[in-house]
Scaffold this motif. Structure first.
Motif, short mmCIF file in Angstrom:
data_model
loop_
_atom_site.label_atom_id
_atom_site.label_comp_id
_atom_site.label_asym_id
_atom_site.label_seq_id
_atom_site.Cartn_x
_atom_site.Cartn_y
_atom_site.Cartn_z
N LEU A 31 0.86 -1.17 0.00
CA LEU A 31 0.00 0.00 0.00
C LEU A 31 0.90 1.22 0.00
CD1 LEU A 31 -2.84 -0.94 2.54
CD2 LEU A 31 -2.70 -1.39 0.09
N LEU A 32 0.52 2.21 -0.78
CA LEU A 32 1.30 3.45 -0.87
C LEU A 32 0.63 4.51 -0.02
CD1 LEU A 32 1.83 3.53 -4.74
CD2 LEU A 32 3.29 2.47 -3.02
N HIS A 33 1.46 5.20 0.76
CA HIS A 33 0.95 6.28 1.61
C HIS A 33 2.08 7.26 1.89
CE1 HIS A 33 -1.20 8.51 4.60
NE2 HIS A 33 -0.32 8.20 5.54
N ALA A 34 1.81 8.52 1.70
CA ALA A 34 2.75 9.60 2.02
C ALA A 34 4.12 9.36 1.38
CB ALA A 34 2.87 9.77 3.53
N GLY A 35 4.10 8.92 0.13
CA GLY A 35 5.35 8.75 -0.61
C GLY A 35 6.11 7.48 -0.29
N GLY A 59 -9.18 -2.43 17.69
CA GLY A 59 -8.15 -1.41 17.51
C GLY A 59 -7.87 -1.03 16.07
N ARG A 60 -8.62 -1.58 15.15
CA ARG A 60 -8.47 -1.18 13.75
C ARG A 60 -9.12 0.18 13.58
NH1 ARG A 60 -5.98 -4.83 10.13
NH2 ARG A 60 -5.69 -6.79 11.23
N GLN A 61 -8.49 1.00 12.77
CA GLN A 61 -8.98 2.36 12.57
C GLN A 61 -9.47 2.53 11.14
OE1 GLN A 61 -5.88 5.06 13.77
NE2 GLN A 61 -5.56 3.99 15.69
N PRO A 62 -10.62 3.16 10.96
CA PRO A 62 -11.11 3.37 9.60
C PRO A 62 -10.25 4.38 8.86
CG PRO A 62 -12.52 4.50 11.17
CD PRO A 62 -11.53 3.72 11.97
N TRP A 63 -9.96 4.09 7.60
CA TRP A 63 -9.23 5.05 6.78
C TRP A 63 -10.22 6.12 6.34
CZ3 TRP A 63 -4.17 5.15 6.51
CH2 TRP A 63 -3.60 6.14 5.70
N ARG A 64 -9.91 7.37 6.64
CA ARG A 64 -10.84 8.47 6.35
C ARG A 64 -10.54 9.17 5.05
NH1 ARG A 64 -9.37 9.28 11.96
NH2 ARG A 64 -7.89 10.82 11.20
N GLY A 65 -9.33 9.03 4.57
CA GLY A 65 -8.92 9.73 3.35
C GLY A 65 -9.35 9.01 2.09
N PRO A 66 -9.00 9.60 0.95
CA PRO A 66 -9.36 9.00 -0.33
C PRO A 66 -8.57 7.71 -0.59
CG PRO A 66 -8.01 10.95 -0.67
CD PRO A 66 -8.29 10.88 0.80
N GLU A 113 -14.52 3.62 0.23
CA GLU A 113 -14.26 4.52 1.35
C GLU A 113 -15.20 4.20 2.49
OE1 GLU A 113 -14.15 8.53 -0.23
OE2 GLU A 113 -12.43 8.01 -1.49
N GLY A 114 -14.66 4.19 3.70
CA GLY A 114 -15.41 3.83 4.89
C GLY A 114 -15.35 2.34 5.21
N GLU A 115 -14.79 1.53 4.29
CA GLU A 115 -14.70 0.08 4.50
C GLU A 115 -13.29 -0.40 4.79
OE1 GLU A 115 -16.37 -1.57 0.93
OE2 GLU A 115 -18.39 -0.90 1.41
N VAL A 116 -12.29 0.42 4.48
CA VAL A 116 -10.90 0.02 4.70
C VAL A 116 -10.49 0.42 6.11
CG1 VAL A 116 -8.51 0.36 3.97
CG2 VAL A 116 -10.33 0.12 2.26
N PHE A 117 -9.97 -0.58 6.84
CA PHE A 117 -9.51 -0.37 8.21
C PHE A 117 -8.04 -0.73 8.28
CE2 PHE A 117 -13.92 -0.18 8.86
CZ PHE A 117 -14.17 0.33 10.13
N LEU A 162 -4.42 9.33 8.59
CA LEU A 162 -5.64 8.61 8.21
C LEU A 162 -6.55 9.42 7.29
CD1 LEU A 162 -6.51 6.91 11.62
CD2 LEU A 162 -5.34 5.92 9.65
N ASP A 163 -6.26 10.70 7.13
CA ASP A 163 -7.02 11.55 6.21
C ASP A 163 -6.32 11.69 4.87
OD1 ASP A 163 -9.19 12.24 8.01
OD2 ASP A 163 -7.69 13.39 9.12
N GLY A 164 -5.12 11.13 4.74
CA GLY A 164 -4.36 11.21 3.50
C GLY A 164 -4.82 10.15 2.51
N ARG A 165 -4.18 10.14 1.37
CA ARG A 165 -4.49 9.16 0.32
C ARG A 165 -3.84 7.83 0.65
NH1 ARG A 165 -6.67 9.77 -4.22
NH2 ARG A 165 -6.32 12.02 -4.26
N LEU A 166 -4.56 6.74 0.38
CA LEU A 166 -4.04 5.39 0.52
C LEU A 166 -4.25 4.70 -0.82
CD1 LEU A 166 -2.75 3.42 2.56
CD2 LEU A 166 -5.07 2.57 3.03
N VAL A 167 -3.19 4.10 -1.33
CA VAL A 167 -3.23 3.49 -2.66
C VAL A 167 -2.89 2.01 -2.53
CG1 VAL A 167 -2.27 3.58 -5.00
CG2 VAL A 167 -2.45 5.69 -3.65
#
Length: 176
Positions: free
Chosen positions: A64-68, A125-132, A148-152, A162-167
């Motif tokens: 998964l790609l996140h923040a470069g 303890g899983r957190q929902p991903w809020r970003g795109p 969106e709203g389904e990935v934890f 968690l508000d950033g982009r996740l690829v």
């Protein structure tokens, strides 16, 4: 009493693999070949009661790609507990085993939750991903707003926004 076993796909005998597939097919009406394939090639947590398979979860590696950064991710797939055994902690056992695998070998844990499992994952303890959300496809990056709203995520040692982009990386079938 239920027993828990963890094993890599390569260590599962054909009968166990078929039992897992049958349990998934029994509990998920729309289980397709790609859904089955998504859970192979990693570590399986199997719950048996009286020798009968009643629960399962698998951890497979994805990027998964996140923040470069390309994060080595333990992605949880094919989580299931037989309907007549739910509400007795049989889902907690394979999830705890999968979380230990994620924490021991990956920078991040992630999964895509069914609507009826969101509270279960959040309580663990899983957190929902809020970003795109985006997928790297053969045609380039494609937004996946329906997921969106389904990935934890299960955060590890890597700082996450968690508000950033996740690829996610490409795969056939459901991308998340």
């Amino acid at each position: 009493m239920a027993e828990l076993l963890t094993a890599h796909t390569s260590a599962l005998d054909p009968g166990t693999r078929e039992a897992v597939r049958a349990l998934l097919a029994e509990e998920f009406v729309d289980l397709g070949e790609e859904d089955w394939e998504h859970g192979l090639g990693g570590v399986h947590a199997l719950v048996r009661e009286g020798g009968v398979l009643i629960g399962h979860a698998a951890v497979v590696q994805r990027r998964l790609l996140h923040a470069g950064r390309a994060l080595r991710t333990g992605y949880v797939e094919n989580v299931v507990v037989r309907a007549d055994r739910r509400g007795r902690g049989h889902g907690a056992a394979p999830m705890a085993a999968s979380e230990a695998v994620v924490r021991g070998g990956y920078q991040l844990g992630a999964l895509c939750a069914a609507d009826d499992a969101v509270a279960f994952y959040a309580a663990r303890g899983r957190q929902p991903w809020r970003g795109p959300l985006t997928a790297l496809t053969p045609h380039g990056p494609v937004p996946t707003p329906d997921d969106e709203g389904e990935v934890f995520v299960l955060p590890g040692a890597v700082a996450l926004d968690l508000d950033g982009r996740l690829v996610c990386d490409w795969r056939d079938g459901d991308l998340w």
